[in-house]
Design a protein around this motif. Sequence first.
Motif, PDB file in Angstrom:
ATOM      1  N   UNK A 161       0.800  -1.236   0.000  1.00 42.87           N
ATOM      2  CA  UNK A 161       0.000   0.000   0.000  1.00 42.87           C
ATOM      3  C   UNK A 161       0.824   1.274   0.000  1.00 42.87           C
ATOM      4  N   UNK A 162       2.146   1.169   0.105  1.00 43.13           N
ATOM      5  CA  UNK A 162       3.016   2.338   0.234  1.00 43.13           C
ATOM      6  C   UNK A 162       3.491   2.794  -1.143  1.00 43.13           C
ATOM      7  N   UNK A 163       3.214   4.049  -1.522  1.00 48.57           N
ATOM      8  CA  UNK A 163       3.744   4.561  -2.789  1.00 48.57           C
ATOM      9  C   UNK A 163       5.253   4.717  -2.707  1.00 48.57           C
ATOM     10  N   UNK A 164       5.926   4.511  -3.844  1.00 51.50           N
ATOM     11  CA  UNK A 164       7.388   4.537  -3.825  1.00 51.50           C
ATOM     12  C   UNK A 164       7.986   5.323  -4.962  1.00 51.50           C
ATOM     13  N   UNK A 165       9.111   4.850  -5.464  1.00 51.30           N
ATOM     14  CA  UNK A 165       9.863   5.583  -6.480  1.00 51.30           C
ATOM     15  C   UNK A 165       9.052   5.802  -7.755  1.00 51.30           C
ATOM     16  N   UNK A 166       8.278   4.802  -8.156  1.00 54.08           N
ATOM     17  CA  UNK A 166       7.469   4.980  -9.373  1.00 54.08           C
ATOM     18  C   UNK A 166       6.529   6.171  -9.219  1.00 54.08           C
ATOM     19  N   UNK A 167       5.921   6.280  -8.042  1.00 54.52           N
ATOM     20  CA  UNK A 167       4.957   7.352  -7.811  1.00 54.52           C
ATOM     21  C   UNK A 167       5.651   8.711  -7.771  1.00 54.52           C
ATOM     22  N   UNK A 171       4.254  11.222 -10.478  1.00 55.17           N
ATOM     23  CA  UNK A 171       3.607  12.442 -10.004  1.00 55.17           C
ATOM     24  C   UNK A 171       4.529  13.648 -10.140  1.00 55.17           C
ATOM     25  N   UNK A 172       5.837  13.416 -10.054  1.00 57.42           N
ATOM     26  CA  UNK A 172       6.775  14.517 -10.251  1.00 57.42           C
ATOM     27  C   UNK A 172       6.696  15.090 -11.645  1.00 57.42           C
ATOM     28  N   UNK A 193      -4.043  21.434 -11.178  1.00 51.84           N
ATOM     29  CA  UNK A 193      -4.478  20.525 -10.119  1.00 51.84           C
ATOM     30  C   UNK A 193      -4.098  19.107 -10.503  1.00 51.84           C
ATOM     31  N   UNK A 194      -3.516  18.378  -9.569  1.00 54.01           N
ATOM     32  CA  UNK A 194      -3.107  16.999  -9.808  1.00 54.01           C
ATOM     33  C   UNK A 194      -3.709  16.115  -8.732  1.00 54.01           C
ATOM     34  N   UNK A 195      -4.379  15.047  -9.159  1.00 55.85           N
ATOM     35  CA  UNK A 195      -4.951  14.080  -8.232  1.00 55.85           C
ATOM     36  C   UNK A 195      -4.095  12.826  -8.171  1.00 55.85           C
ATOM     37  N   UNK A 196      -3.814  12.380  -6.962  1.00 57.36           N
ATOM     38  CA  UNK A 196      -3.218  11.075  -6.744  1.00 57.36           C
ATOM     39  C   UNK A 196      -4.294  10.015  -6.937  1.00 57.36           C
ATOM     40  N   UNK A 197      -3.892   8.879  -7.404  1.00 54.72           N
ATOM     41  CA  UNK A 197      -4.780   7.770  -7.758  1.00 54.72           C
ATOM     42  C   UNK A 197      -5.736   7.339  -6.648  1.00 54.72           C
ATOM     43  N   UNK A 254       6.653  17.122  -4.854  1.00 51.35           N
ATOM     44  CA  UNK A 254       5.887  17.751  -5.933  1.00 51.35           C
ATOM     45  C   UNK A 254       5.892  19.271  -5.799  1.00 51.35           C
ATOM     46  N   UNK A 255       5.869  19.753  -4.597  1.00 50.60           N
ATOM     47  CA  UNK A 255       5.843  21.203  -4.389  1.00 50.60           C
ATOM     48  C   UNK A 255       7.168  21.864  -4.764  1.00 50.60           C
ATOM     49  N   UNK A 256       8.241  21.080  -4.822  1.00 53.22           N
ATOM     50  CA  UNK A 256       9.540  21.670  -5.184  1.00 53.22           C
ATOM     51  C   UNK A 256       9.704  21.847  -6.689  1.00 53.22           C
ATOM     52  N   UNK A 257       8.847  21.224  -7.496  1.00 49.63           N
ATOM     53  CA  UNK A 257       9.056  21.263  -8.949  1.00 49.63           C
ATOM     54  C   UNK A 257       7.938  21.959  -9.711  1.00 49.63           C
TER      55      UNK A 257
END
Length: 366
Positions: A33-39, A43-44, A53-57, A90-93
């Motif tokens: 259940x833990x998002x990782x490098x792919x996410x 999302x980056x 606006x970006x929604x997480x899955x 995400x907020x840094x980019x």
Amino acid sequence: MPSTMFTPFEIRGVSIPNRIAVSPMCQYSAVDSVPGDWHIAHLGQMAMGGAGLIFVEATGVEPDGRITQGCTGLYDAATEAAFAQIVGFMRTVGPAKIGIQLSHSGRKGSTVAPWEGGGLIEGQGGWQTESASPVPYLDGWPEPREMDAAALERVKAAFAEAARRADRAGFDLVEVHVAHGYLLHQFLSPITNQRNDAYGGNAVNRMRYPLEVVEAVRAVFPEDKPLFVRLSATDWIDGAWDLEQSIMFCRELKAIGCDVVDVTSGGLDQRQAIKVGPGYQVGFSERIRHEAEIATMAVGQITDPVQAETILATGQADLVALARGMLWDPRWAWRAALALGEEITLPAPYARCNPALQSKPFVTRS
């Protein structure tokens, strides 16, 4: 004349920099259940791409609320911490606002990833699914367990707790998933809801549990942060959930503090007869927006910037969302700005990528 698409959308205490949204899209790539490098990568790149606006899955509010073993969850310290890290990155980019879709799969859970066939998990690792009524999703699938009072309360509390975690993780808003045949949609439709208690029967009763869940989320989520609901406006089946009931439901959603309805359709039953074409769901958004007097987000084969601008400028929706189109072209918003002659914020290292594109740099930071 300035475009509508590149004007901010103000909702509660949040200013979304433009009207372009990235839909929540399942990646089936989490571990426990833990998002990782792919996410982070997925999302980056969306955060760099210019959407407002970006929604997480779709993210399970409890382990058995996931669709597959690879789906994300938001129900414990590990999942919360992982999402907090991703939101921070995400907020840094990029300047996009970030939302997460809170979901429970109901009878459509305990399956394998689409690229593995999408069928039921066989052997170890599967789980007993639950639903409004013991109606299997497909012939040959086991019956889901009908939710009793304790199960109803448990899942409602799980949605509320996930909303608290989403706030702590730094999300700007949350979306409750009441679409595409997942649990809360299963309560709305008479196909899947055959209960004879206060949560079944007529439309008012079938709406009761989804409304209770949305109300529970609104009660714990900060007042200055928006709440979206994703809704299947119709099952595309005669005698099932339809647009008229959706309009009634959306009036109730507005009354309990929902800010925006993300209007989609279908996903409940294989008998659906969907008439697909460019913008095929926009008419549902337009009617809900005007008849329920609530802001809407339109989605579904919206692929062209002029098409999207027309939807917004003519009052058919307040936001437009892209899913597969963003997977194919994460820079769609850049191209839309170029097509409409608008300025857009680009990461500073990329700001010189196209001399024809008016841009203001977003200074990245580590």
